[in-house]
Design a protein around this motif. Structure first.
Motif, short mmCIF file in Angstrom:
data_model
loop_
_atom_site.label_atom_id
_atom_site.label_comp_id
_atom_site.label_asym_id
_atom_site.label_seq_id
_atom_site.Cartn_x
_atom_site.Cartn_y
_atom_site.Cartn_z
N MET A 1 22.04 27.98 -53.24
CA MET A 1 22.47 29.06 -53.44
C MET A 1 22.66 29.61 -55.05
O MET A 1 22.48 30.48 -55.48
CB MET A 1 23.88 29.73 -52.84
N ALA A 2 23.01 28.37 -55.83
CA ALA A 2 23.21 28.39 -57.26
C ALA A 2 21.84 28.54 -57.85
O ALA A 2 21.74 29.57 -58.92
CB ALA A 2 23.74 27.20 -57.76
N VAL A 3 20.78 28.11 -57.30
CA VAL A 3 19.43 28.37 -57.92
C VAL A 3 18.87 29.63 -57.51
O VAL A 3 18.27 30.33 -58.12
CB VAL A 3 18.56 27.19 -57.50
N GLY B 1 20.46 37.87 -55.99
CA GLY B 1 20.59 37.20 -54.62
C GLY B 1 21.24 37.94 -53.68
O GLY B 1 22.00 36.96 -52.65
N ARG B 2 21.38 39.17 -53.29
CA ARG B 2 22.13 39.73 -52.18
C ARG B 2 21.47 39.17 -50.68
O ARG B 2 22.18 39.03 -49.80
CB ARG B 2 21.92 41.24 -52.48
N ARG B 3 20.28 38.96 -50.96
CA ARG B 3 19.60 38.53 -49.37
C ARG B 3 19.89 37.26 -49.02
O ARG B 3 19.49 36.67 -48.00
CB ARG B 3 18.16 38.64 -49.65
N LEU B 4 20.70 36.56 -49.79
CA LEU B 4 21.05 35.06 -49.63
C LEU B 4 22.40 35.02 -48.95
O LEU B 4 22.98 33.86 -48.52
CB LEU B 4 21.01 34.28 -50.90
N ARG C 1 22.83 35.59 -45.70
CA ARG C 1 22.38 34.89 -44.54
C ARG C 1 21.09 34.16 -44.91
O ARG C 1 20.22 34.54 -44.30
CB ARG C 1 22.69 35.66 -43.60
N PRO C 2 21.00 33.33 -45.62
CA PRO C 2 19.81 32.70 -45.91
C PRO C 2 18.99 32.20 -44.75
O PRO C 2 19.51 31.72 -44.01
CB PRO C 2 19.93 31.63 -47.12
N GLU C 3 17.59 32.18 -44.82
CA GLU C 3 16.79 31.48 -43.75
C GLU C 3 16.63 30.15 -44.17
O GLU C 3 16.56 29.55 -45.27
CB GLU C 3 15.38 32.01 -43.96
N ARG C 4 17.33 29.45 -42.90
CA ARG C 4 17.24 27.71 -43.19
C ARG C 4 15.86 27.34 -42.62
O ARG C 4 15.20 27.57 -41.70
CB ARG C 4 18.46 27.31 -42.40
#
Length: 722
Positions: A269-271, A714-717, A719-722
């Motif tokens: 998330m930080a990157v 990074g709004r799309r993160l 619910r990031p795809e794992r």
């Protein structure tokens, strides 16, 4: 882009041994290449397209003895002794004979044969012309020069040097500024994070990036001419950007951990969020540095490219090596210091900044600016405007010996020459007549040059085949505007000067070369600014998907850099900092404005991206634009403050050197960074955005359809795809 960076950060965290091993291997290869290639930076300086360079090239082809560097050797006596006394004269003549036998010396001028003895017979002026350019004159040659002057010194004659190359002319590069900067950066990071491991990680990764860059540059120097100053600028920017980029990502990671996120997801998330800002910030710096190539001066082009590689390396390390190192560090980045008498204080400060940013001092400042946005805007612009006023008196040039401290031989030589022969003798011009025949043409051209207004004397000092070299001594000093006028006057009246001889006359030499460099840099400045600002405008427009944010960023940069120029003029040109910094007032070095524009523009864009990306991130979560400005600025304030103070400290550390040019550069950069970060990015930017409200994010409908959204915040993160 955020998804790509998220996956990159998680991959580097998972494969941390592989990533760390890869970077260490690259470092070993870079070091081995530098050692194996035998590459070394140098000080070869060319200015293609100028008359002084064409004159130098002509002399190299037809009269090599005058085609390289030159030195003036000043002999002085004191008390009742004269340079014309038998013992002293014999010693000076023996010295000149020995100088003529030194390797790489093409010609010498004995002061007694050339009648270069002051009226009071206390100063004699000899000259040495080398067959190689200043940067290619060997140190062993300069050592031989020092040995050759011993007969004069043994006869109680003071010997000093000036010119383009002489013993001790190279500025010794000290590692002290970098070490001091790293120590101060460590302290700032320790205060920011309150944890030893967290403070050390950005520094370790930044140093590794600088090591790889400098070793790579050294290896390339085996086949390409690279100016010694290029490594200094690369180190300066590599360290500061490397630490800043690492700081920005680590700060987000540490806050994620404090919020309860798992280590791998936290790094990703930080990157994925802060990393996007790092990418666009780094690209803006790289564009600005590569823009130096439009100037057309090779050493500036190479300097910009070397510094751009250092910034690119800093970005790559922040996005890959840093996540790997954070994997090794684990929870130790949130293992806080325990201060005597204040247990748990550092942890409370960190947790408050992470969980309740509205309680921090940065948040208080942001609320103050938003609440008093109009006064804040007016006061900030007024402050920068007042500081910028001295910039209207900016005078450019390449500092002569008069700018050196009195402990420097060039300064002592300058003072002796000025007292004995007049200030103009410090910057003689070389008038070269190509196509002149015999002594008659040489004497006729020398007489015409000597009759020009502003010339004290002119005499032939060398001839071969159809080329004659005439030394013309101006009335005024090498940096006087009247000397530049004289150079242009001779060039404009070259037909008159060579009338009846059929020769083509050009003007060269160190003084003319310096005049040409300043003119070329001044002419290239508007083009450079237009290219760099235009490209950065496009990049920032793409990053934030609005026209107003990049426009605001560029206006803010122009204000801060104008104020920095004003402070530079006041302190170093007007002499306000004469006693404070131990300098002699002189003109601003001609290549400082263009380098400063490139670097400060890049760094100011860093802070712009860091602040505005957080504001945009919060804006996506709320319908209150002014609250988004206050909260976003609060979230960015701590890290931008730390980043700016680190940059400021590294630049200020370079002022510890004795060289006045490096002091001026360090001061200008430090003031520019400080003003841009605190006055522009943390005051004017939130004030303008609070005034504009939601209009700041306006873009035409077609823009939204055509230009893809890089998702820098990074709004799309969520619910990031794992």
């Amino acid at each position: 882009m955020s998804h790509v960076l998220f996956r990159l950060g998680r991959w580097a965290h998972r494969r941390r041994r592989l990533v760390l091993g890869g970077w260490l291997l690259l470092a070993v290869v870079a070091v081995a290449s530098a050692i194996g290639s035998g590459g070394q930076t140098n000080d070869v300086f060319t200015i293609p397209g100028t008359e002084s360079q064409r004159t130098t090239d002509l002399l190299k082809r037809k009269l090599p003895a005058f085609g390289g560097g030159s030195a003036q050797v000043v002999f002085a006596t004191h008390g009742g002794t004269r340079v014309t006394d038998h013992r002293q004269r014999a010693a000076i003549e023996e010295t000149m004979r020995r100088l003529g036998d030194v390797p790489q010396v093409g010609a010498v001028s004995d002061p007694f044969q050339a009648e270069a003895v002051s009226p009071d017979q206390r100063v004699a002026l000899g000259s040495v012309d080398f067959t190689a350019e200043p940067g290619n004159v060997e140190e062993s040659t300069l050592d031989d020069v020092e040995r050759a002057v011993r007969p004069a010194q043994d006869a109680d004659v003071q010997v000093e040097y000036s010119g383009s190359v002489y013993p001790g002319w190279r500025t010794e590069v000290s590692e002290l500024p970098e070490l001091v900067g790293l120590v101060i950066a460590s302290i700032i990071l320790l205060i920011t994070f309150g944890a030893v491991v967290a403070a050390g990680v950005p520094i370790v990764t930044a140093v590794l990036g600088v090591l790889i860059t400098i070793m790579g540059v050294t290896a390339v120097a085996a086949v390409v001419d690279i100016a010694s100053a290029s490594t200094t600028v690369a180190i300066m920017l590599g360290l500061s950007c490397g630490i800043d980029y690492g700081l920005f990502i680590l700060y987000r990671h540490r806050n994620n951990l404090l919020a309860g996120m798992a280590g791998e997801d936290s790094v990703g998330m930080a990157v994925g969020t802060a990393g996007g800002a790092v990418v666009f910030a780094a690209l803006t710096v790289i564009i600005a540095l590569c823009g130096l190539s439009v100037v057309g001066i090779p050493f500036l082009t190479v300097m910009g490219l070397c510094a751009a590689v250092a910034v690119l390396m800093a970005m790559a390390i922040a996005l890959t090596l840093l996540p790997a190192v954070l994997g090794f560090a684990g929870e130790r980045v949130v293992r806080f210091l325990r201060l005597p008498g204040r247990p748990g204080w550092t942890e409370r400060v960190a947790r408050t900044a992470a969980a309740e940013p509205e309680r921090t001092r940065g948040a208080a400042w942001a609320r103050f600016v938003v609440r008093h946005r109009w006064p804040a805007l007016l006061c900030g612009v007024l402050l920068l405007g007042v500081l910028a006023l001295p910039a209207t008196q900016l005078e450019l040039g390449l500092p002569s010996g008069s700018a050196k401290p009195t402990s420097d031989t060039q300064r002592r030589a300058y003072d002796l020459i000025s007292a004995g022969f007049g200030v103009g003798a410090n910057g003689p011009l070389l008038v070269v007549a190509d196509g002149a025949h015999g002594e008659g043409d040489a004497d006729r051209i020398a007489k015409e040059v000597g009759d020009q207004p502003g010339v004290v004397s002119a005499r032939p000092i060398g001839a071969r085949d159809d080329v004659v070299v005439i030394q013309a001594v101006p009335v005024t000093g090498p940096n006087d505007p009247a000397t530049a006028d004289l150079v242009h006057h001779i060039r404009d009246h070259r037909e008159q000067v060579a009338a009846g001889t059929g020769a083509h006359v050009t003007v060269g030499g160190t003084t003319a070369s310096n005049i040409d460099v300043s003119a070329k840099l001044s002419g290239a400045l508007p083009v450079f600014l237009l290219v760099v600002v235009g490209l950065a405008f496009v990049l920032l427009t793409f990053a934030f998907r609005t026209l107003l944010v990049p426009l605001k960023s560029i206006v803010g940069f122009l204000l801060s850099v104008a104020a920095a120029f004003g402070a530079e003029v006041a302190m170093f040109q007007w002499g306000w900092g004469e006693h404070l910094f131990g300098i002699t007032p002189t003109e601003t070095i001609s290549f400082l404005p263009i380098i400063m524009l490139a670097i400060i523009f890049g760094l100011s864009s860093d802070y712009e991206v860091f602040v505005v990306s957080r504001i945009k991130e919060v804006h996506g979560e709320t319908d209150d634009p002014r609250r988004a400005v206050a909260v976003g600025t609060a979230l960015a304030a701590r890290v931008v403050t730390a980043a700016a103070l680190i940059m400021f400290s590294i630049f200020v550390a370079f002022m510890a050197t004795s060289d006045p040019t490096i002091k001026a550069i360090g001061f200008a950069f430090a003031v520019g960074v400080l003003l841009d970060a605190f006055v522009v990015r943390l005051t004017l930017v939130p004030a303008v955005m609070a005034i504009a409200g939601s209009r700041i994010w306006y873009h035409p409908a077609w823009f939204g359809r055509v230009v893809p959204d890089p998702d820098i915040e990074g709004r799309r993160l969520e619910r990031p795809e794992r």
